[in-house]
Design a protein around this motif. Sequence first.
Motif: not given
Length: 156
Positions: A120-147
């Motif tokens: 494709r020349d109209d789009a590319g692959l972007v990967t985001l490393e995500v880290e979701m935390t609670k109010q106290d900094g505790t990690v509740v989700l970690k992963g990578d998302m491809k778009f």
Amino acid sequence: MAYSYEPHHFEDFVVGKEFQSVGRTVTEADFMMHSALSGDWTELHTNKEYAKDTQFGKRIAHGPMTFVQSTGFVYRSGLVERTAIAFLGMNYMDLPNPVFIGDTLSQTMVVTGQSELSTRDDAGLVTLEVEMTKQDGTVVLKGDMKFLIKTKAGEE
């Protein structure tokens, strides 16, 4: 500092760039709406009395609900507004700690990959490393998302 970002085309994503989401407090309604939508009425999520006797001592969020909150943070940030063609999945996702009613979640997103596609020349692959935390900094989700993200040329 959490705020909304301008939509990013493929070319705008730079490996190493970091984004921060806004915060959001998980509610009873979130638990009920997820149960209703998914059909998952497991007692650990919906029965207060049952959950008292578990290792958590109270109801916890569904794992898929936590994942949905994470994708929502990406979209709510505005980064991929009108530029995302598709969410292509994840190479991994960890849910190391539970989410409870009343927790306030936020998420850090770091660009870890940006690659052109030979098909494709109209789009590319972007990967985001995500880290979701609670109010106290505790990690509740970690992963990578491809778009699949539109290129500027793909807008023409």
